[in-house]
Design a protein around this motif. Structure first.
Motif, PDB file in Angstrom:
ATOM      1  N   ARG A 155     -56.136  -7.564 -13.548  1.00  0.00           N
ATOM      2  CA  ARG A 155     -55.808  -6.502 -12.287  1.00  0.00           C
ATOM      3  C   ARG A 155     -54.691  -5.890 -13.013  1.00  0.00           C
ATOM      4  NH1 ARG A 155     -57.595  -8.070  -7.596  1.00  0.00           N
ATOM      5  NH2 ARG A 155     -58.527 -10.020  -7.230  1.00  0.00           N
ATOM      6  N   ALA A 156     -54.989  -4.355 -13.370  1.00  0.00           N
ATOM      7  CA  ALA A 156     -53.921  -3.548 -13.824  1.00  0.00           C
ATOM      8  C   ALA A 156     -53.010  -3.466 -12.826  1.00  0.00           C
ATOM      9  CB  ALA A 156     -54.752  -2.306 -14.168  1.00  0.00           C
ATOM     10  N   ILE A 157     -51.647  -3.230 -13.355  1.00  0.00           N
ATOM     11  CA  ILE A 157     -50.510  -3.162 -12.197  1.00  0.00           C
ATOM     12  C   ILE A 157     -50.742  -1.353 -11.780  1.00  0.00           C
ATOM     13  CG2 ILE A 157     -48.075  -2.933 -12.149  1.00  0.00           C
ATOM     14  CD1 ILE A 157     -47.846  -5.000 -14.081  1.00  0.00           C
ATOM     15  N   GLU A 158     -50.930  -1.393 -10.577  1.00  0.00           N
ATOM     16  CA  GLU A 158     -51.336  -0.088  -9.960  1.00  0.00           C
ATOM     17  C   GLU A 158     -49.935   0.627  -9.372  1.00  0.00           C
ATOM     18  OE1 GLU A 158     -54.143   0.066  -6.963  1.00  0.00           O
ATOM     19  OE2 GLU A 158     -55.560  -0.641  -8.291  1.00  0.00           O
ATOM     20  N   ARG A 159     -49.478   1.727  -9.909  1.00  0.00           N
ATOM     21  CA  ARG A 159     -48.377   2.348  -9.604  1.00  0.00           C
ATOM     22  C   ARG A 159     -48.608   3.224  -8.343  1.00  0.00           C
ATOM     23  NH1 ARG A 159     -47.222   6.207 -14.451  1.00  0.00           N
ATOM     24  NH2 ARG A 159     -49.255   6.096 -14.445  1.00  0.00           N
ATOM     25  N   GLU A 160     -47.608   3.162  -7.311  1.00  0.00           N
ATOM     26  CA  GLU A 160     -47.934   3.635  -6.085  1.00  0.00           C
ATOM     27  C   GLU A 160     -48.045   5.269  -6.217  1.00  0.00           C
ATOM     28  OE1 GLU A 160     -45.112   2.835  -2.956  1.00  0.00           O
ATOM     29  OE2 GLU A 160     -45.907   0.516  -2.984  1.00  0.00           O
ATOM     30  N   HIS A 161     -49.112   5.833  -5.902  1.00  0.00           N
ATOM     31  CA  HIS A 161     -49.034   7.406  -6.089  1.00  0.00           C
ATOM     32  C   HIS A 161     -49.096   8.044  -4.849  1.00  0.00           C
ATOM     33  CE1 HIS A 161     -50.481   7.111 -10.292  1.00  0.00           C
ATOM     34  NE2 HIS A 161     -51.202   6.106  -9.792  1.00  0.00           N
ATOM     35  N   THR A 162     -47.873   8.626  -4.570  1.00  0.00           N
ATOM     36  CA  THR A 162     -47.689   9.464  -3.520  1.00  0.00           C
ATOM     37  C   THR A 162     -47.932  11.050  -3.646  1.00  0.00           C
ATOM     38  OG1 THR A 162     -45.331   9.820  -4.095  1.00  0.00           O
ATOM     39  CG2 THR A 162     -45.851   7.490  -2.746  1.00  0.00           C
ATOM     40  N   GLY A 163     -48.252  11.215  -4.777  1.00  0.00           N
ATOM     41  CA  GLY A 163     -48.327  12.733  -5.105  1.00  0.00           C
ATOM     42  C   GLY A 163     -49.623  12.860  -5.675  1.00  0.00           C
ATOM     43  N   PRO A 164     -50.065  14.008  -6.310  1.00  0.00           N
ATOM     44  CA  PRO A 164     -51.342  14.208  -6.832  1.00  0.00           C
ATOM     45  C   PRO A 164     -51.636  13.164  -7.880  1.00  0.00           C
ATOM     46  CG  PRO A 164     -49.829  15.810  -7.632  1.00  0.00           C
ATOM     47  CD  PRO A 164     -49.088  14.820  -6.746  1.00  0.00           C
ATOM     48  N   LYS A 165     -52.974  12.836  -8.142  1.00  0.00           N
ATOM     49  CA  LYS A 165     -53.715  12.236  -9.058  1.00  0.00           C
ATOM     50  C   LYS A 165     -53.752  13.068 -10.587  1.00  0.00           C
ATOM     51  CE  LYS A 165     -57.402  11.306  -7.017  1.00  0.00           C
ATOM     52  NZ  LYS A 165     -58.752  10.771  -6.528  1.00  0.00           N
ATOM     53  N   LEU A 166     -53.790  12.420 -11.487  1.00  0.00           N
ATOM     54  CA  LEU A 166     -54.157  12.906 -12.800  1.00  0.00           C
ATOM     55  C   LEU A 166     -55.629  12.947 -12.995  1.00  0.00           C
ATOM     56  CD1 LEU A 166     -51.426  11.592 -15.176  1.00  0.00           C
ATOM     57  CD2 LEU A 166     -51.362  14.022 -14.286  1.00  0.00           C
ATOM     58  N   ILE A 167     -56.459  13.930 -13.183  1.00  0.00           N
ATOM     59  CA  ILE A 167     -57.786  14.075 -13.131  1.00  0.00           C
ATOM     60  C   ILE A 167     -58.341  14.530 -14.453  1.00  0.00           C
ATOM     61  CG2 ILE A 167     -59.949  14.941 -12.030  1.00  0.00           C
ATOM     62  CD1 ILE A 167     -58.561  14.466  -9.410  1.00  0.00           C
ATOM     63  N   TYR A 168     -59.033  13.976 -15.446  1.00  0.00           N
ATOM     64  CA  TYR A 168     -59.620  14.413 -16.536  1.00  0.00           C
ATOM     65  C   TYR A 168     -60.776  15.254 -16.449  1.00  0.00           C
ATOM     66  CZ  TYR A 168     -60.680  14.122 -21.568  1.00  0.00           C
ATOM     67  OH  TYR A 168     -60.908  14.420 -22.857  1.00  0.00           O
ATOM     68  N   ILE A 169     -60.681  16.363 -17.074  1.00  0.00           N
ATOM     69  CA  ILE A 169     -61.763  17.223 -16.926  1.00  0.00           C
ATOM     70  C   ILE A 169     -62.685  16.977 -18.322  1.00  0.00           C
ATOM     71  CG2 ILE A 169     -62.799  19.568 -16.773  1.00  0.00           C
ATOM     72  CD1 ILE A 169     -61.107  18.779 -14.531  1.00  0.00           C
ATOM     73  N   CYS A 170     -64.107  16.545 -17.696  1.00  0.00           N
ATOM     74  CA  CYS A 170     -65.136  16.149 -18.841  1.00  0.00           C
ATOM     75  C   CYS A 170     -65.955  17.173 -18.806  1.00  0.00           C
ATOM     76  CB  CYS A 170     -65.486  14.539 -18.417  1.00  0.00           C
ATOM     77  SG  CYS A 170     -66.609  13.895 -19.844  1.00  0.00           S
ATOM     78  N   ALA A 171     -66.394  17.841 -19.930  1.00  0.00           N
ATOM     79  CA  ALA A 171     -67.282  18.860 -19.859  1.00  0.00           C
ATOM     80  C   ALA A 171     -67.586  19.293 -21.248  1.00  0.00           C
ATOM     81  CB  ALA A 171     -66.821  20.190 -19.243  1.00  0.00           C
ATOM     82  N   PRO A 172     -68.849  19.875 -21.528  1.00  0.00           N
ATOM     83  CA  PRO A 172     -69.082  20.257 -22.871  1.00  0.00           C
ATOM     84  C   PRO A 172     -68.218  21.273 -23.448  1.00  0.00           C
ATOM     85  CG  PRO A 172     -70.618  21.380 -21.432  1.00  0.00           C
ATOM     86  CD  PRO A 172     -69.899  20.258 -20.694  1.00  0.00           C
ATOM     87  N   LEU A 173     -68.198  21.332 -24.899  1.00  0.00           N
ATOM     88  CA  LEU A 173     -67.418  22.347 -25.572  1.00  0.00           C
ATOM     89  C   LEU A 173     -67.944  23.151 -26.543  1.00  0.00           C
ATOM     90  CD1 LEU A 173     -64.401  23.402 -26.192  1.00  0.00           C
ATOM     91  CD2 LEU A 173     -63.974  21.671 -27.687  1.00  0.00           C
ATOM     92  N   ARG A 174     -68.501  22.294 -27.499  1.00  0.00           N
ATOM     93  CA  ARG A 174     -69.356  22.856 -28.527  1.00  0.00           C
ATOM     94  C   ARG A 174     -70.496  23.754 -28.077  1.00  0.00           C
ATOM     95  NH1 ARG A 174     -69.975  19.379 -34.131  1.00  0.00           N
ATOM     96  NH2 ARG A 174     -67.893  19.374 -34.756  1.00  0.00           N
ATOM     97  N   GLY A 175     -70.798  24.548 -29.031  1.00  0.00           N
ATOM     98  CA  GLY A 175     -72.126  25.396 -28.793  1.00  0.00           C
ATOM     99  C   GLY A 175     -71.399  26.910 -28.394  1.00  0.00           C
TER     100      GLY A 175
END
Length: 264
Positions: free
Chosen positions: A132-152
């Motif tokens: 069980r990971a220790i979950e910090r209380e998030h009263t504000g915005p979440k950090l969201i990772y943008i996963c998308a293609p780059l090369r090409g």
């Protein structure tokens, strides 16, 4: 799909008890945390072809078996009545009968409550080992990772990722977008710099509360980020829905001598 897989899917396919469930033969495999894995399968208690128990194994990905438990179906479900059948006036102990390759529940069929009871029994055991990971209380915005293609088409892909980051920002969350961070300082065409940027991207994934996946084709670099997030128990979303069972296919590798335009 075998009968055993069918029943295991009824129990664990929703991912509520076993994260990232996968099914192979007569077993269900999944994750409990960073290094812990689980295997569940129906087994016999000595009477051939009478599968009257569930074997639950907790595994360490490097050190092997941590613990095992055999849960007897009779202990969880009790003696099951068989109304209208004079051969079972006193009920029957629940088990799956494998009759020369044709498997089915013997004399009764589990109800929704029965499946819930089996699921709960496995879940209560796994809770002892679940990390069980220790979950910090998030009263504000979440950090969201943008996963998308780059090369090409790098410039086009950066613009695409920037637009998706804007959408996340507009919804009140904090976009973590490697496309806007690394290309100005790490040349994607330079193997050493590109590899360093990929590894740094994985570290960024670890700090996020969610990873959003965009694009009709997921490159090898994106798959690495997705699998890393799954291993850490970080929610993976695509088009704002949880990662499904049939995600887009990997980008086909280029032929020898050709540059792989899709690999991020």
């Amino acid at each position: 799909m075998t009968f055993f897989e069918q029943e295991l899917r009824k129990l664990f396919a929703d991912g509520a008890v076993i994260k990232n469930p996968r099914f192979a033969g007569r077993a269900c495999f999944g994750t409990l945390g960073k290094d812990l894995r689980v295997r569940v399968q129906f087994v016999t208690s000595g009477h051939a072809d009478h599968y009257d128990a569930m074997s639950v194994s907790v595994l360490n990905r490097t050190d092997g078996v941590v613990d095992k438990l055999r849960i007897r179906l009779k202990d969880v479900l009790g003696i099951k009545p068989v109304p209208g059948n004079p051969n079972f006036r006193n009920g029957v102990s629940p088990y799956i009968w494998d009759d020369h390759g044709k498997a089915e529940w013997y004399a009764f069929r589990p109800s929704g409550a029965d499946y819930d009871a089996m699921r709960q029994a496995v879940g209560e055991y796994l809770d002892v080992f679940r990390e069980r990971a220790i979950e910090r209380e998030h009263t504000g915005p979440k950090l969201i990772y943008i996963c998308a293609p780059l090369r090409g088409e790098v410039e086009k892909n950066i613009a695409f990722a920037r637009e998706k980051a804007r959408e996340v920002f507009a919804e009140g969350d904090i976009p973590i977008c490697p496309h806007l961070m690394f290309p100005p300082i790490a040349d994607p065409a330079n193997p050493a710099q590109d590899q360093a940027a990929r590894e740094m991207g994985l570290r960024l994934v670890e700090s996020c509360q969610q990873i959003n996946v965009y694009g009709p084709v997921w490159t090898d670099g994106m798959w690495a980020e997705i699998h890393h997030a799954e291993m850490l128990g970080i929610p993976v979303m695509t088009d704002q829905k949880e990662l499904g069972r049939t995600p887009p296919k990997r980008k086909n590798r280029a032929r020898p001598g050709k540059e792989d335009k899709g690999d991020r």
